[in-house]
Structure formats: C-alpha cells, structure tokens
Design a protein around this motif. Structure first.
Motif, PDB file in Angstrom:
ATOM      1  N   ARG A 162      12.869  43.361  39.007  1.00 26.30           N
ATOM      2  CA  ARG A 162      13.616  42.331  38.282  1.00 26.30           C
ATOM      3  C   ARG A 162      14.795  41.846  39.123  1.00 26.30           C
ATOM      4  NH1 ARG A 162      13.461  45.662  32.506  1.00 26.30           N
ATOM      5  NH2 ARG A 162      11.549  44.694  31.712  1.00 26.30           N
ATOM      6  N   ALA A 163      15.462  42.778  39.778  1.00 21.85           N
ATOM      7  CA  ALA A 163      16.629  42.431  40.603  1.00 21.85           C
ATOM      8  C   ALA A 163      16.215  41.533  41.774  1.00 21.85           C
ATOM      9  CB  ALA A 163      17.297  43.711  41.115  1.00 21.85           C
ATOM     10  N   VAL A 164      15.085  41.858  42.389  1.00 24.60           N
ATOM     11  CA  VAL A 164      14.592  41.060  43.520  1.00 24.60           C
ATOM     12  C   VAL A 164      14.155  39.675  43.038  1.00 24.60           C
ATOM     13  CG1 VAL A 164      12.669  40.852  45.158  1.00 24.60           C
ATOM     14  CG2 VAL A 164      13.910  43.017  44.968  1.00 24.60           C
ATOM     15  N   SER A 165      13.438  39.635  41.925  1.00 22.54           N
ATOM     16  CA  SER A 165      12.871  38.354  41.505  1.00 22.54           C
ATOM     17  C   SER A 165      13.945  37.378  41.033  1.00 22.54           C
ATOM     18  CB  SER A 165      11.755  38.607  40.486  1.00 22.54           C
ATOM     19  OG  SER A 165      12.056  38.072  39.253  1.00 22.54           O
ATOM     20  N   GLN A 166      14.992  37.913  40.400  1.00 24.45           N
ATOM     21  CA  GLN A 166      16.086  37.027  39.963  1.00 24.45           C
ATOM     22  C   GLN A 166      16.841  36.436  41.159  1.00 24.45           C
ATOM     23  OE1 GLN A 166      16.702  35.918  36.914  1.00 24.45           O
ATOM     24  NE2 GLN A 166      14.959  37.087  36.145  1.00 24.45           N
ATOM     25  N   ILE A 167      16.997  37.237  42.215  1.00 24.87           N
ATOM     26  CA  ILE A 167      17.672  36.739  43.429  1.00 24.87           C
ATOM     27  C   ILE A 167      16.810  35.682  44.115  1.00 24.87           C
ATOM     28  CG2 ILE A 167      18.155  37.414  45.848  1.00 24.87           C
ATOM     29  CD1 ILE A 167      20.506  37.971  44.106  1.00 24.87           C
ATOM     30  N   ALA A 168      15.500  35.974  44.190  1.00 21.02           N
ATOM     31  CA  ALA A 168      14.597  35.025  44.849  1.00 21.02           C
ATOM     32  C   ALA A 168      14.657  33.670  44.149  1.00 21.02           C
ATOM     33  CB  ALA A 168      13.166  35.575  44.832  1.00 21.02           C
ATOM     34  N   GLU A 169      14.673  33.719  42.825  1.00 18.82           N
ATOM     35  CA  GLU A 169      14.735  32.471  42.051  1.00 18.82           C
ATOM     36  C   GLU A 169      16.063  31.750  42.317  1.00 18.82           C
ATOM     37  OE1 GLU A 169      13.689  32.938  37.863  1.00 18.82           O
ATOM     38  OE2 GLU A 169      15.032  31.268  37.430  1.00 18.82           O
ATOM     39  N   THR A 176       9.052  37.910  48.845  1.00 15.24           N
ATOM     40  CA  THR A 176       8.704  38.665  50.054  1.00 15.24           C
ATOM     41  C   THR A 176       9.776  38.553  51.144  1.00 15.24           C
ATOM     42  OG1 THR A 176       7.474  36.716  50.739  1.00 15.24           O
ATOM     43  CG2 THR A 176       6.196  38.539  49.830  1.00 15.24           C
ATOM     44  N   SER A 177      10.667  37.557  51.024  1.00  9.70           N
ATOM     45  CA  SER A 177      11.702  37.404  52.053  1.00  9.70           C
ATOM     46  C   SER A 177      12.860  38.385  51.829  1.00  9.70           C
ATOM     47  CB  SER A 177      12.244  35.965  52.054  1.00  9.70           C
ATOM     48  OG  SER A 177      13.105  35.742  50.947  1.00  9.70           O
ATOM     49  N   ILE A 178      12.869  39.029  50.651  1.00  9.49           N
ATOM     50  CA  ILE A 178      14.069  39.795  50.256  1.00  9.49           C
ATOM     51  C   ILE A 178      13.923  41.281  50.541  1.00  9.49           C
ATOM     52  CG2 ILE A 178      15.573  40.345  48.284  1.00  9.49           C
ATOM     53  CD1 ILE A 178      15.194  37.502  47.501  1.00  9.49           C
ATOM     54  N   GLU A 179      14.931  41.828  51.181  1.00 10.86           N
ATOM     55  CA  GLU A 179      14.961  43.258  51.481  1.00 10.86           C
ATOM     56  C   GLU A 179      16.318  43.836  51.118  1.00 10.86           C
ATOM     57  OE1 GLU A 179      13.479  44.698  55.212  1.00 10.86           O
ATOM     58  OE2 GLU A 179      12.214  42.921  55.454  1.00 10.86           O
ATOM     59  N   VAL A 218      26.355  36.693  35.169  1.00 13.32           N
ATOM     60  CA  VAL A 218      25.015  36.159  34.923  1.00 13.32           C
ATOM     61  C   VAL A 218      23.932  37.166  35.353  1.00 13.32           C
ATOM     62  CG1 VAL A 218      23.409  34.256  35.400  1.00 13.32           C
ATOM     63  CG2 VAL A 218      25.893  33.812  35.284  1.00 13.32           C
ATOM     64  N   TYR A 219      24.031  37.570  36.604  1.00 11.68           N
ATOM     65  CA  TYR A 219      22.950  38.366  37.201  1.00 11.68           C
ATOM     66  C   TYR A 219      22.780  39.741  36.533  1.00 11.68           C
ATOM     67  CZ  TYR A 219      20.396  40.693  41.035  1.00 11.68           C
ATOM     68  OH  TYR A 219      19.490  41.383  41.794  1.00 11.68           O
ATOM     69  N   MET A 220      23.848  40.511  36.505  1.00  7.72           N
ATOM     70  CA  MET A 220      23.717  41.872  35.956  1.00  7.72           C
ATOM     71  C   MET A 220      23.332  41.867  34.477  1.00  7.72           C
ATOM     72  SD  MET A 220      26.337  44.155  38.200  1.00  7.72           S
ATOM     73  CE  MET A 220      26.578  45.255  36.860  1.00  7.72           C
ATOM     74  N   PRO A 221      23.965  41.023  33.626  1.00  9.15           N
ATOM     75  CA  PRO A 221      23.527  40.999  32.223  1.00  9.15           C
ATOM     76  C   PRO A 221      22.051  40.596  32.087  1.00  9.15           C
ATOM     77  CG  PRO A 221      25.623  39.860  32.461  1.00  9.15           C
ATOM     78  CD  PRO A 221      25.155  40.192  33.845  1.00  9.15           C
ATOM     79  N   LYS A 222      21.604  39.674  32.931  1.00  7.97           N
ATOM     80  CA  LYS A 222      20.217  39.213  32.819  1.00  7.97           C
ATOM     81  C   LYS A 222      19.239  40.359  33.113  1.00  7.97           C
ATOM     82  CE  LYS A 222      17.468  35.195  33.542  1.00  7.97           C
ATOM     83  NZ  LYS A 222      17.338  33.881  34.114  1.00  7.97           N
ATOM     84  N   ILE A 223      19.541  41.133  34.126  1.00  7.69           N
ATOM     85  CA  ILE A 223      18.654  42.253  34.462  1.00  7.69           C
ATOM     86  C   ILE A 223      18.749  43.344  33.396  1.00  7.69           C
ATOM     87  CG2 ILE A 223      18.211  44.056  36.179  1.00  7.69           C
ATOM     88  CD1 ILE A 223      19.186  41.898  38.226  1.00  7.69           C
ATOM     89  N   ALA A 224      19.981  43.622  32.960  1.00  5.11           N
ATOM     90  CA  ALA A 224      20.168  44.676  31.953  1.00  5.11           C
ATOM     91  C   ALA A 224      19.473  44.317  30.642  1.00  5.11           C
ATOM     92  CB  ALA A 224      21.661  44.901  31.716  1.00  5.11           C
ATOM     93  N   GLN A 225      19.435  43.035  30.309  1.00  6.28           N
ATOM     94  CA  GLN A 225      18.863  42.616  29.017  1.00  6.28           C
ATOM     95  C   GLN A 225      17.429  42.114  29.133  1.00  6.28           C
ATOM     96  OE1 GLN A 225      20.372  43.433  26.369  1.00  6.28           O
ATOM     97  NE2 GLN A 225      22.209  44.068  27.497  1.00  6.28           N
TER      98      GLN A 225
END
Ligand code: NAX
Length: 326
Positions: A162-169, A176-179, A218-225
């Motif tokens: 979830r953390a990777v996909s939200q950043i990619a978006e 696949t670019s994210i490490e 935005v980011y952390m609440p979105k992943i947490a929820q």
C-alpha cells in the motif's frame, strides 16, 4: 522435481486462505518446479466448508499439488511443516474490547505455538497474518521455546505494498520504479510508513513531493485507514491483496530479495533501540532463507521519533496485556 514442501495453513476455510491456496498450488509462491503438500487447519464447524475448498483444489488438477488434507487438530496440521501460514484468528465482534480480543487470540496462538514447537520441522518458517498479527506472532514464538525465534514473522507486506502504490500514484511513476520503502512497527493504524529513503529509478522520492504536510496529513492516514476503506467499498475486508502479500512475504523470505528492501515484522534483535523479541516491522533484505534488518537509517528527527515511539508503545502494551499467559 524437487521433494515436496509441507505447508500448513490455518483459517483455511476463510476468505484470505481462499485467495492464497490456489496460488500456492499453482506454483506462484515457491516456483513452478516445487511440489507442495497442503495441511489445512480450521475449527470443527468449518470442516464442511473446508472440504468444499479441497474439492475445488482437486478440480484444478494442479501438477504441483502432491497432497492436501484438512484437520481441526493443530498438531496434525503442523506435523513436519516447512512453512506455517497462520491466518485463522478470532475476529473482533460487537461489544468486544480490544483487551478481550488480545486474550482470545493469545489463547489460540499459544496453543498453535506449542503445537509448532512439538511437531513442526526445526527450521519451519512461520508467518502470522491473523490479527493482532505482531503480538500473535510474539505469543507463538514465546510458546515455541525449542524453535529459533528467527523462524517467526508477522505480515506487514500488505502495508508495504500500500505504501509503495500510494507513492507511485502520487509521483506518476510505475510501482516497479520504487525501492527502499519502509513501514515500521505494528500492523495497526500506528504503523509508520516512511518514504524518506525511498527512490524511484534511483532518484529521491522525498525530493519529488513538495507539500510539507502531505506525509503526515494525507499519506500516512490513507495507508493506516486503507483496510477500513476497503471494507467500506467492498462490504468485506481485504482478502486477495492480503493473500498476495502472504505469497510475496514467503517467496522473498525463502528465495531472497536480491538486495532489495521489503518490510517484514520480525522479532527485534535490538536494532534501532526496539527491545529484543518485540515483533516489529522493519525494512529487511532476505538472502538464503535469512532475514537481515537494514541498518544505519536515521530515525532521530522529531517526526520519526514520535511515530516509532507511538507504534512501539502500542506493541509494549499488547505484550503487557498477554504477559500472564506466557
Ligand atoms: P475469515 O473470517 O474469512 O476466516 C478466518 C478463518 O479462521 C475462519 O474459517 C475461522 O473458522 C478460522 N479460525 C478461527 N479461529 C481459528 C483457530 N483457532 N484455528 C484455526 N482456524 C481458525 O477471515 P479472513 O478475512 O480470512 O482474515 C483472517 C485474519 O487475517 C483476520 O484476523 C484479519 O484481521 C487478518 N488480516 C490481516 C492482515 C495483515 O496484513 N496482517 C490483512 C488482512 C486481514 O485483515
């Protein structure tokens, strides 16, 4: 073909298992040259449904599925297991306090830890997905004193994805670019999803995100929820994405990550000041079946310090609540 790997799965009549078992038998987890034997555990009242799952598994005529059986006895399920995937857990029902949930699950994972201790292979790899996953893994580990603590882990790979996909978006690049993504701590809304070290095609992700409050607001609440958002949209909790996370967690643990970071909750070795034994989400690298916690990351800024403390305190409280059982 190689000798078969024995895989025990608990909660095998449930919805996450339903999305997991067919992929394991299809060779997605351990490779298309690795036969498997599936040893399925669920409660007595779920045995009929479990027989239905087994009928469907037979109907797939999987070339890699050497054997499959169902049982309601943990020792039968875990006998000689190379891998144990612990999905079954007591769900929270209406009016149930968090502490009641912890106690109910502690009893389950104590029994299962003891059974693993007695009958599983000495190098069994145990993955706990049933919630509260980190503390359930801790209880199983403590109840299996003859097995090395490194054999135990809890699932935080869904949080990682979830953390990777939200950043990619956010940055408009492929996943696949994210490490170098990290999700620290407990599989709960207190987890600390941390992209400070993340890169996309080698470039710093943090430098691409210009809004100062986006991470915390935005980011952390979105992943947490996210789990709650799935329930709201689908009318049922995450299943296929949880199954996918289980498959990748174990595949990477066993086959290695080729130097890449992934998130696993593992018993702390004292890294980053996390007390030894606490099952904590860390960035790790897997090689030859071993898990190495990535070292040397800086958690000394106020934001990181506060979030690590929050999630660690929750795990310490959970440990305290079940201490009398161990
Ligand atoms: P289901 O209710 O569909 O299935 C659970 C199954 O476990 C049922 O068949 C039940 O009979 C069985 N079970 C209960 N107690 C058992 C015991 N003592 N021994 C053997 N089997 C037992 O739930 P499902 O959606 O599959 O979710 C399973 C667990 O995964 C839940 O605890 C859930 O909270 C947890 N999750 C964990 C995630 C993670 O990332 N760590 C994400 C997804 C999921 O929320």
């Amino acid at each position: 073909l190689k000798p078969p790997v024995r895989i025990a799965v608990t909660g095998a009549a449930g919805q996450i298992a339903y999305a997991t078992l067919f992929r394991i038998a299809g060779g997605i987890m351990l490779g298309r040259d690795q036969p498997v034997i599936l040893q399925l555990l669920d409660l007595p009242h779920a045995q009929k449904a479990l027989q239905g799952v087994i009928m469907e598994m037979h109907d797939c005529a999987f070339p890699l599925l050497e054997d499959i059986f169902a049982t309601d006895d943990p020792e039968t399920a875990f006998k000689d297991a190379d891998i144990a995937i612990l999905i079954g857990a007591r769900p929270r029902t209406q009016g149930m306090e968090r502490s009641d949930l912890l106690q109910a699950n502690a009893a389950i994972f104590k029994t299962q830890g003891e059974a693993l201790n007695k009958v599983a292979k000495r190098d069994v790899k145990v993955l706990v997905a049933g919630n509260p996953a980190n503390t359930n893994a801790y209880i199983a580990m403590k109840s299996a004193p003859d097995l090395p603590s490194e054999n135990f882990s809890a699932l935080m790979r869904l949080d990682h994805h979830r953390a990777v996909s939200q950043i990619a978006e956010k940055i408009g690049r492929p996943v696949t670019s994210i490490e170098k993504m990290c999700v620290w701590g407990n599989h709960s809304p207190t987890m600390y999803a941390d992209f400070r070290y993340a890169t996309s095609n080698g470039e710093s992700v943090a430098e691409m995100i210009t809004e100062p409050d986006w991470h915390s607001e935005v980011y952390m609440p979105k992943i947490a929820q996210r789990g709650a958002a799935i329930i709201e949209a689908r009318g049922a909790s995450s299943a296929a994405s949880a199954a996918n996370a289980i498959i990748y967690h174990l595949r990477d643990w066993i086959l290695g990550t080729s130097g890449k970071w992934v998130t696993m909750a593992v018993p702390s070795d004292g890294s980053y000041g996390i007390p030894e034994g606490i099952v904590f989400g860390f960035p790790v690298i897997c090689e030859n079946g071993n898990v190495e916690i990535v070292q040397g990351l800086d958690l000394s800024d106020d934001f990181s310090k506060a979030h690590i403390e929050l999630t660690l305190n929750e795990l310490l409280e959970e440990r305290e609540a079940v201490k009398h059982l161990l």
